[in-house]
Design an enzyme around this catalytic site. Structure first.
Site, PDB file in Angstrom:
ATOM      1  N   ASN A   8       0.853  -1.186   0.000  1.00  0.00           N
ATOM      2  CA  ASN A   8       0.000   0.000   0.000  1.00  0.00           C
ATOM      3  C   ASN A   8       0.898   1.249   0.000  1.00  0.00           C
ATOM      4  O   ASN A   8       1.675   1.463   0.934  1.00  0.00           O
ATOM      5  CB  ASN A   8      -0.895  -0.043   1.251  1.00  0.00           C
ATOM      6  CG  ASN A   8      -1.805   1.154   1.351  1.00  0.00           C
ATOM      7  OD1 ASN A   8      -1.357   2.265   1.134  1.00  0.00           O
ATOM      8  ND2 ASN A   8      -3.054   0.943   1.692  1.00  0.00           N
ATOM      9  N   ASP A  10       0.020   4.485  -0.108  1.00  0.00           N
ATOM     10  CA  ASP A  10      -0.653   5.739   0.268  1.00  0.00           C
ATOM     11  C   ASP A  10       0.294   6.752   0.911  1.00  0.00           C
ATOM     12  O   ASP A  10       0.207   7.956   0.661  1.00  0.00           O
ATOM     13  CB  ASP A  10      -1.769   5.478   1.293  1.00  0.00           C
ATOM     14  CG  ASP A  10      -2.916   4.678   0.722  1.00  0.00           C
ATOM     15  OD1 ASP A  10      -2.978   4.507  -0.511  1.00  0.00           O
ATOM     16  OD2 ASP A  10      -3.751   4.216   1.518  1.00  0.00           O
ATOM     17  N   HIS A  11       1.192   6.250   1.770  1.00  0.00           N
ATOM     18  CA  HIS A  11       1.968   7.208   2.561  1.00  0.00           C
ATOM     19  C   HIS A  11       3.128   7.833   1.796  1.00  0.00           C
ATOM     20  O   HIS A  11       3.730   8.790   2.285  1.00  0.00           O
ATOM     21  CB  HIS A  11       2.370   6.582   3.890  1.00  0.00           C
ATOM     22  CG  HIS A  11       1.152   6.308   4.716  1.00  0.00           C
ATOM     23  ND1 HIS A  11       0.148   7.250   4.879  1.00  0.00           N
ATOM     24  CD2 HIS A  11       0.717   5.191   5.347  1.00  0.00           C
ATOM     25  CE1 HIS A  11      -0.828   6.728   5.599  1.00  0.00           C
ATOM     26  NE2 HIS A  11      -0.514   5.475   5.879  1.00  0.00           N
ATOM     27  N   HIS A  44      -5.506   3.604  -1.583  1.00  0.00           N
ATOM     28  CA  HIS A  44      -6.815   3.937  -1.008  1.00  0.00           C
ATOM     29  C   HIS A  44      -7.192   5.353  -1.433  1.00  0.00           C
ATOM     30  O   HIS A  44      -6.545   6.319  -1.039  1.00  0.00           O
ATOM     31  CB  HIS A  44      -6.712   3.842   0.523  1.00  0.00           C
ATOM     32  CG  HIS A  44      -7.999   4.074   1.247  1.00  0.00           C
ATOM     33  ND1 HIS A  44      -8.118   3.944   2.608  1.00  0.00           N
ATOM     34  CD2 HIS A  44      -9.238   4.420   0.808  1.00  0.00           C
ATOM     35  CE1 HIS A  44      -9.362   4.210   2.976  1.00  0.00           C
ATOM     36  NE2 HIS A  44     -10.059   4.512   1.898  1.00  0.00           N
ATOM     37  N   ARG A  46      -9.338   8.042  -0.678  1.00  0.00           N
ATOM     38  CA  ARG A  46     -10.258   8.467   0.384  1.00  0.00           C
ATOM     39  C   ARG A  46     -11.125   9.605  -0.106  1.00  0.00           C
ATOM     40  O   ARG A  46     -10.738  10.369  -0.992  1.00  0.00           O
ATOM     41  CB  ARG A  46      -9.484   8.909   1.625  1.00  0.00           C
ATOM     42  CG  ARG A  46      -8.732   7.794   2.312  1.00  0.00           C
ATOM     43  CD  ARG A  46      -8.114   8.306   3.602  1.00  0.00           C
ATOM     44  NE  ARG A  46      -9.115   8.516   4.608  1.00  0.00           N
ATOM     45  CZ  ARG A  46      -9.366   7.670   5.621  1.00  0.00           C
ATOM     46  NH1 ARG A  46      -8.658   6.574   5.754  1.00  0.00           N
ATOM     47  NH2 ARG A  46     -10.313   7.930   6.482  1.00  0.00           N
ATOM     48  N   ARG A  50      -6.814  12.754   1.076  1.00  0.00           N
ATOM     49  CA  ARG A  50      -5.696  13.206   1.920  1.00  0.00           C
ATOM     50  C   ARG A  50      -4.355  12.641   1.447  1.00  0.00           C
ATOM     51  O   ARG A  50      -3.318  13.180   1.761  1.00  0.00           O
ATOM     52  CB  ARG A  50      -5.938  12.859   3.380  1.00  0.00           C
ATOM     53  CG  ARG A  50      -5.838  11.386   3.692  1.00  0.00           C
ATOM     54  CD  ARG A  50      -5.919  11.122   5.174  1.00  0.00           C
ATOM     55  NE  ARG A  50      -7.240  11.357   5.714  1.00  0.00           N
ATOM     56  CZ  ARG A  50      -7.683  10.749   6.826  1.00  0.00           C
ATOM     57  NH1 ARG A  50      -6.903   9.935   7.485  1.00  0.00           N
ATOM     58  NH2 ARG A  50      -8.907  10.964   7.260  1.00  0.00           N
ATOM     59  N   GLU A  71      -8.617   0.524  -2.965  1.00  0.00           N
ATOM     60  CA  GLU A  71      -9.467   0.546  -1.766  1.00  0.00           C
ATOM     61  C   GLU A  71     -10.324   1.803  -1.801  1.00  0.00           C
ATOM     62  O   GLU A  71      -9.817   2.892  -2.097  1.00  0.00           O
ATOM     63  CB  GLU A  71      -8.625   0.625  -0.496  1.00  0.00           C
ATOM     64  CG  GLU A  71      -7.795  -0.582  -0.210  1.00  0.00           C
ATOM     65  CD  GLU A  71      -6.945  -0.361   1.046  1.00  0.00           C
ATOM     66  OE1 GLU A  71      -7.029   0.709   1.679  1.00  0.00           O
ATOM     67  OE2 GLU A  71      -6.191  -1.257   1.365  1.00  0.00           O
ATOM     68  N   THR A 101      -6.663   6.343  10.254  1.00  0.00           N
ATOM     69  CA  THR A 101      -6.560   5.307   9.232  1.00  0.00           C
ATOM     70  C   THR A 101      -7.835   4.479   9.308  1.00  0.00           C
ATOM     71  O   THR A 101      -8.753   4.831  10.051  1.00  0.00           O
ATOM     72  CB  THR A 101      -5.289   4.437   9.458  1.00  0.00           C
ATOM     73  OG1 THR A 101      -5.234   3.424   8.454  1.00  0.00           O
ATOM     74  CG2 THR A 101      -5.292   3.790  10.832  1.00  0.00           C
ATOM     75  N   THR A 102      -7.921   3.412   8.523  1.00  0.00           N
ATOM     76  CA  THR A 102      -9.163   2.637   8.490  1.00  0.00           C
ATOM     77  C   THR A 102      -9.322   1.847   9.782  1.00  0.00           C
ATOM     78  O   THR A 102      -8.654   0.838   9.983  1.00  0.00           O
ATOM     79  CB  THR A 102      -9.149   1.684   7.283  1.00  0.00           C
ATOM     80  OG1 THR A 102      -8.696   2.407   6.156  1.00  0.00           O
ATOM     81  CG2 THR A 102     -10.532   1.133   7.019  1.00  0.00           C
ATOM     82  N   GLU A 152     -10.966  -9.372   3.043  1.00  0.00           N
ATOM     83  CA  GLU A 152      -9.687  -9.027   3.655  1.00  0.00           C
ATOM     84  C   GLU A 152      -9.945  -8.897   5.142  1.00  0.00           C
ATOM     85  O   GLU A 152     -10.749  -8.058   5.573  1.00  0.00           O
ATOM     86  CB  GLU A 152      -9.117  -7.724   3.083  1.00  0.00           C
ATOM     87  CG  GLU A 152      -7.784  -7.388   3.749  1.00  0.00           C
ATOM     88  CD  GLU A 152      -7.101  -6.166   3.146  1.00  0.00           C
ATOM     89  OE1 GLU A 152      -7.407  -5.801   1.994  1.00  0.00           O
ATOM     90  OE2 GLU A 152      -6.246  -5.589   3.852  1.00  0.00           O
ATOM     91  N   HIS A 195      -3.680  -4.598   7.793  1.00  0.00           N
ATOM     92  CA  HIS A 195      -3.777  -3.491   8.745  1.00  0.00           C
ATOM     93  C   HIS A 195      -2.838  -3.726   9.926  1.00  0.00           C
ATOM     94  O   HIS A 195      -3.019  -4.663  10.699  1.00  0.00           O
ATOM     95  CB  HIS A 195      -5.191  -3.262   9.279  1.00  0.00           C
ATOM     96  CG  HIS A 195      -5.302  -1.906   9.914  1.00  0.00           C
ATOM     97  ND1 HIS A 195      -5.715  -0.786   9.235  1.00  0.00           N
ATOM     98  CD2 HIS A 195      -4.972  -1.486  11.157  1.00  0.00           C
ATOM     99  CE1 HIS A 195      -5.670   0.256  10.037  1.00  0.00           C
ATOM    100  NE2 HIS A 195      -5.204  -0.138  11.199  1.00  0.00           N
TER     101      HIS A 195
HETATM  102  N1  PXP Z   1      -5.762  -3.101   4.063  1.00  0.00           N
HETATM  103  C1  PXP Z   1      -6.736  -2.176   4.138  1.00  0.00           C
HETATM  104  C2  PXP Z   1      -8.099  -2.549   3.648  1.00  0.00           C
HETATM  105  C3  PXP Z   1      -6.479  -0.883   4.625  1.00  0.00           C
HETATM  106  O1  PXP Z   1      -7.473   0.028   4.662  1.00  0.00           O
HETATM  107  C4  PXP Z   1      -5.177  -0.573   5.035  1.00  0.00           C
HETATM  108  C5  PXP Z   1      -4.865   0.808   5.541  1.00  0.00           C
HETATM  109  O2  PXP Z   1      -5.089   1.739   4.535  1.00  0.00           O
HETATM  110  C6  PXP Z   1      -4.185  -1.545   4.902  1.00  0.00           C
HETATM  111  C7  PXP Z   1      -4.509  -2.814   4.441  1.00  0.00           C
HETATM  112  C8  PXP Z   1      -2.756  -1.271   5.229  1.00  0.00           C
HETATM  113  O3  PXP Z   1      -2.606  -1.046   6.602  1.00  0.00           O
HETATM  114  P1  PXP Z   1      -1.212  -0.552   7.144  1.00  0.00           P
HETATM  115  O4  PXP Z   1      -0.933   0.777   6.517  1.00  0.00           O
HETATM  116  O5  PXP Z   1      -1.427  -0.486   8.614  1.00  0.00           O
HETATM  117  O6  PXP Z   1      -0.193  -1.589   6.742  1.00  0.00           O
END
Ligand code: PXP
Length: 247
Positions: A8, A10-11, A44, A46, A50, A71, A101-102, A152, A195
């Site tokens: 992922n 995103d960051h 993701h 959002r 963000r 996502e 976060t989620t 998931e 997660h």
């Molecule tokens: N899976 C889903 C569905 C998520 O929403 C997230 C967080 O955006 C992750 C995995 C990844 O989580 P983490 O960033 O804590 O590894």
């Protein structure tokens, strides 16, 4: 076949957006992850944009060569975007603007109508539909009833318990993941997990027979600060290979 590793990114976009620059580019990050052995890229989109933005999603779709997992929340806006972009998988997640976060799994019963409508679109255009849920029987059964291809499992509670002095709690959370995986597999659902996972706590999760995929973001981007992204992905991949169930 080992357990699939989806990164992922995103960051990477979070850092970019903090200064309003064009760098670091999540698309470049995706290519580094793929070259380092990731089986897929997760992003993701959002509601508040963000981190990942609409044009990131378009660019990812156009250029990554591995699996693209988008996502998003089960809203009309996201459904229209997914229908246009056609990622390989859509993972429906709960979304609250104030959350960091989620947090928690999808309320499949409460959002039943929206989830059903989203899954129907996915089936029409050929997108795999995955639901991000807590590891409980009702959520698994409902995901199956609504026609999801995959679930998931939210590993947040397990990860919180992965600390010294919390062994009993950790084992309890792990047992919930095992049970939910067994139930899902018996219903023909594919099982992913995600997660809070890190290269230190991922082992027991990928050792669960039936877990086919993990989605990992925050810890790998954090590792990348010190190791570089390529090495961070490789270390995560190695941790998975050491423990993965081949069932
Ligand atoms: N899976 C889903 C569905 C998520 O929403 C997230 C967080 O955006 C992750 C995995 C990844 O989580 P983490 O960033 O804590 O590894």
């Amino acid at each position: 076949m080992s357990v699939r590793l989806h990164i992922n990114i995103d960051h990477v976009a979070t850092v970019r957006n903090a200064r309003g620059t064009k760098y670091p580019d999540p698309l470049y990050a995706a290519h580094v992850c793929e070259a380092a052995g990731a089986d897929g890229i997760t992003a993701h989109l959002r509601e508040d944009r963000r981190h990942i933005r609409d044009d990131d999603v378009e660019r990812l779709r156009a250029s990554i060569t591995s699996h693209f997992n988008l996502e998003c929340a089960a809203t009309d806006e996201m459904r229209a975007i997914a229908e246009r972009v056609v990622p390989d998988t859509v993972t429906l997640v709960p979304e609250r603007r104030q959350e960091r976060t989620t947090e928690g799994g999808l309320d499949v019963a409460g959002q039943r109508q929206a989830v059903e409508t989203f899954i129907a679109m996915c089936k029409r255009v050929g997108i795999r539909a995955s639901l991000f849920i807590a590891p409980d029987d009702v959520s698994v059964q409902l995901s199956h009833a609504l026609g999801a291809d995959q679930i998931e499992l939210h590993t947040g509670e397990y990860c919180h318990a992965f600390e010294p002095g919390k062994a009993a709690q950790r084992d309890k959370e792990l047992a919930r993941l095992v049970r939910a995986t067994e139930l899902a597999r018996s219903l023909g659902l594919e099982v992913a997990a995600g997660h809070g996972l890190t290269r230190h706590n991922v082992g027991p999760v990928v050792a669960i027979p039936g877990v086919a995929e993990v989605n990992i973001g925050h810890s790998v981007i954090a590792d990348a600060v010190f190791l570089g992204l390529s090495e961070a992905v490789q270390k995560l991949r190695a941790a998975i290979e050491r423990h993965a169930s081949r069932a």
